[in-house]
Design a protein around this motif. Structure first.
Motif, mmCIF file in Angstrom:
data_model
loop_
_atom_site.group_PDB
_atom_site.id
_atom_site.type_symbol
_atom_site.label_atom_id
_atom_site.label_comp_id
_atom_site.label_asym_id
_atom_site.label_seq_id
_atom_site.Cartn_x
_atom_site.Cartn_y
_atom_site.Cartn_z
ATOM 1 N N PHE A 1 -3.521 -1.424 11.528
ATOM 2 C CA PHE A 1 -3.377 0.035 11.133
ATOM 3 C C PHE A 1 -2.623 0.079 11.703
ATOM 4 O O PHE A 1 -2.309 1.104 12.457
ATOM 5 C CB PHE A 1 -4.746 0.562 10.083
ATOM 6 C CG PHE A 1 -5.429 0.945 11.236
ATOM 7 C CD1 PHE A 1 -5.595 2.364 11.774
ATOM 8 C CD2 PHE A 1 -6.523 -0.077 11.701
ATOM 9 C CE1 PHE A 1 -6.249 2.641 13.165
ATOM 10 C CE2 PHE A 1 -7.292 1.015 12.800
ATOM 11 C CZ PHE A 1 -7.336 2.021 12.850
ATOM 12 N N GLU A 2 -1.802 1.513 11.203
ATOM 13 C CA GLU A 2 -0.745 2.323 11.706
ATOM 14 C C GLU A 2 -1.674 4.063 11.553
ATOM 15 O O GLU A 2 -3.084 3.883 10.978
ATOM 16 C CB GLU A 2 0.670 2.727 10.907
ATOM 17 C CG GLU A 2 0.927 1.664 10.288
ATOM 18 C CD GLU A 2 2.572 2.185 9.652
ATOM 19 O OE1 GLU A 2 3.041 2.035 8.738
ATOM 20 O OE2 GLU A 2 3.317 1.134 9.756
ATOM 21 N N ILE A 3 -1.450 4.713 12.256
ATOM 22 C CA ILE A 3 -1.522 5.807 12.965
ATOM 23 C C ILE A 3 -0.684 7.226 12.838
ATOM 24 O O ILE A 3 0.903 6.118 12.948
ATOM 25 C CB ILE A 3 -2.773 6.397 13.844
ATOM 26 C CG1 ILE A 3 -1.849 5.449 15.333
ATOM 27 C CG2 ILE A 3 -4.113 5.541 13.848
ATOM 28 C CD1 ILE A 3 -2.725 6.324 16.385
ATOM 29 N N ALA A 4 -0.472 8.099 13.243
ATOM 30 C CA ALA A 4 0.642 9.026 13.518
ATOM 31 C C ALA A 4 1.330 9.116 12.364
ATOM 32 O O ALA A 4 3.018 8.722 13.227
ATOM 33 C CB ALA A 4 1.061 8.951 14.762
ATOM 34 N N GLY B 1 -8.944 1.344 3.928
ATOM 35 C CA GLY B 1 -10.054 1.887 5.152
ATOM 36 C C GLY B 1 -10.799 2.443 4.629
ATOM 37 O O GLY B 1 -12.317 2.033 5.198
ATOM 38 N N ALA B 2 -11.236 2.465 3.192
ATOM 39 C CA ALA B 2 -12.481 3.278 2.675
ATOM 40 C C ALA B 2 -13.037 1.874 2.127
ATOM 41 O O ALA B 2 -14.352 2.078 2.366
ATOM 42 C CB ALA B 2 -12.213 3.764 1.607
ATOM 43 N N ASP B 3 -12.872 1.242 1.634
ATOM 44 C CA ASP B 3 -13.286 -0.368 1.409
ATOM 45 C C ASP B 3 -14.310 -0.842 2.528
ATOM 46 O O ASP B 3 -15.546 -1.619 2.744
ATOM 47 C CB ASP B 3 -12.197 -1.256 0.898
ATOM 48 C CG ASP B 3 -12.006 -1.108 -0.391
ATOM 49 O OD1 ASP B 3 -13.100 -0.378 -1.662
ATOM 50 O OD2 ASP B 3 -10.894 -0.696 -0.621
ATOM 51 N N ILE B 4 -13.879 -0.901 3.903
ATOM 52 C CA ILE B 4 -14.166 -1.217 4.731
ATOM 53 C C ILE B 4 -15.369 -0.522 4.662
ATOM 54 O O ILE B 4 -16.664 -0.880 5.749
ATOM 55 C CB ILE B 4 -13.310 -1.162 5.962
ATOM 56 C CG1 ILE B 4 -12.540 -2.730 5.658
ATOM 57 C CG2 ILE B 4 -14.142 -1.941 7.228
ATOM 58 C CD1 ILE B 4 -10.567 -2.489 7.114
ATOM 59 N N PRO C 1 -8.972 5.827 9.288
ATOM 60 C CA PRO C 1 -8.954 6.325 8.506
ATOM 61 C C PRO C 1 -8.571 5.663 6.877
ATOM 62 O O PRO C 1 -8.813 4.459 6.674
ATOM 63 C CB PRO C 1 -7.376 7.036 8.483
ATOM 64 C CG PRO C 1 -7.119 6.582 10.161
ATOM 65 C CD PRO C 1 -7.311 5.258 10.124
ATOM 66 N N GLY C 2 -9.553 6.422 5.817
ATOM 67 C CA GLY C 2 -10.438 6.042 4.850
ATOM 68 C C GLY C 2 -9.250 5.839 3.910
ATOM 69 O O GLY C 2 -9.098 4.686 3.423
ATOM 70 N N ASP C 3 -7.939 6.316 4.505
ATOM 71 C CA ASP C 3 -6.273 6.368 3.715
ATOM 72 C C ASP C 3 -5.929 4.814 3.911
ATOM 73 O O ASP C 3 -4.775 5.218 3.603
ATOM 74 C CB ASP C 3 -6.351 7.285 3.181
ATOM 75 C CG ASP C 3 -5.832 7.955 4.599
ATOM 76 O OD1 ASP C 3 -5.957 7.362 5.842
ATOM 77 O OD2 ASP C 3 -4.834 9.267 4.205
ATOM 78 N N ALA C 4 -6.674 4.574 5.792
ATOM 79 C CA ALA C 4 -5.704 3.171 6.110
ATOM 80 C C ALA C 4 -5.403 2.182 5.647
ATOM 81 O O ALA C 4 -6.109 2.028 4.720
ATOM 82 C CB ALA C 4 -5.475 3.504 7.224
#
Length: 247
Positions: A227-230, A135-138, A208-211
Motif C-alpha cells: 500500500f502507499e503512504i505519504a 484497509g478497513a476491510d482487512i 490506514p483504513g482508507d488505503a
C-alpha cells in the motif's frame, strides 16, 4: 550528509509501518529518498519501505546508512503536533541525529548499522491470486478472526471469484467473504494459506483504513501486502510467512 524537513505525520506513518515488526533498523539515506528493509527476529514477517524525497518539505542526502532505535525516533515524532514540521540533520562526526520541532531540540544517539540484523532479500514469488481492497476491510476481517483464534486463513475461490477469510477457534468460527462487487480488484487464482494472527494483527495496525491494499496470495505461500503512504510518495510492502497446516 543528511538534512531534511518532514511533516510529523509523514514521518510517524513511515516509522509505524516498520516498528510493528522490528525495534531497530537500518535507514538508507539515498539521494532520491529513504529506504528501509527489515525482518523480524523469528524470520516470519518482513517489511520493505520507500519514502521518496518528494514526501519531504526539503531533503538532501548522499547515500549514507544509519541505524536507529525506532521507539526513540517515534517518541520524538510523537512530540510534534499535527501538521508540525520536524527538522532532521545527521552529525557525521558524532554519528548523532539532531532533530528540531518548533524550538525543541533533541539529539538522538544512533546504533552501529553493523550490529543490526542483516537485511533480507525479497524472494521472487509466483503467487496465483491478487486482491485489491480497502484497509478497513482487512481491519474488519482481522478483528473478527482475533476474537476466536490465533491464526487466520486467507484464500481465493477461483470458481466463485471470492476472496475469503476463515478463522476456527475451539468453539466459535469466523467466515468473511468479499466478491468482486465488494473489492477494488481481483485476479482470481486458487489460493489458500494460514497465517499467525499475532503478526497479521500487528501489520494491520499500520495499514490506514482508507488505503488501497494489494494482497498477493498462493497455496501455502507467503502473503504479500502493498500500500502507499505519504499521499502516494511512499510505499510499504509486507511479506508474511505461512503456518504450514499439518494433516
Amino acid at each position: 550528509m543528511f538534512k531534511a524537513i518532514v511533516d510529523a505525520e509523514t514521518l510517524g506513518d513511515a516509522l509505524d509501518a516498520v516498528s510493528v515488526l522490528v525495534e531497530e533498523c537500518k535507514i538508507h539515506l539515498e539521494e532520491d529518498g529513504l529506504a528501509i528493509r527489515a525482518v523480524d527476529p523469528a524470520n516470519v514477517g518482513m517489511v520493505d519501505l520507500e519514502l521518496d524525497a518528494s514526501a519531504f518539505e526539503s531533503y538532501e542526502a548522499d547515500g549514507g546508512l544509519i541505524g536507529v532505535d525506532l521507539s526513540r525516533l517515534q517518541d520524538i515524532a510523537g512530540m510534534a503536533d499535527k501538521g508540525q514540521l520536524i527538522e532532521l540533520e545527521l552529525d557525521e562526526e558524532t554519528r548523532k541525529l539532531h532533530t528540531q520541532i518548533d524550538g525543541l531540540e533533541y539529539t538522538l544517539a544512533l546504533i552501529d548499522p553493523d550490529s543490526i540484523r542483516q537485511e533480507p532479500d525479497i524472494p521472487d514469488l509466483d503467487l496465483s491470486a491478487e486482491i485489491v481492497l480497502e484497509g478497513a476491510d482487512i481491519d474488519r476481517a482481522v478483528t473478527a478472526a482475533d476474537m476466536v483464534s490465533d491464526h487466520i486463513a486467507l484464500g481465493v475461490d477461483a470458481d466463485e471469484e471470492l476472496f475469503y477469510v476463515d478463522a476456527e477457534g475451539d468453539t466459535d468460527d469466523v467466515h468473511f467473504e468479499l466478491d468482486p462487487a465488494d473489492l477494488i480488484g481481483l485476479e482470481a487464482g486458487e489460493a489458500h494459506s494460514l497465517f499467525s494472527l499475532d503478526y497479521l494483527g500487528d501489520i494491520q495496525k499500520a495499514i490506514p483504513g482508507d488505503a488501497e491494499v494489494t494482497v498477493e496470495l498462493g497455496e501455502e505461500f507467503p502473503v504479500k501486502l502493498h500500500f502507499e503512504i505519504a499521499e502516494g510518495q511512499g510505499r510499504v510492502t509486507y511479506m508474511l510467512a505461512p503456518r504450514i497446516q499439518s494433516d
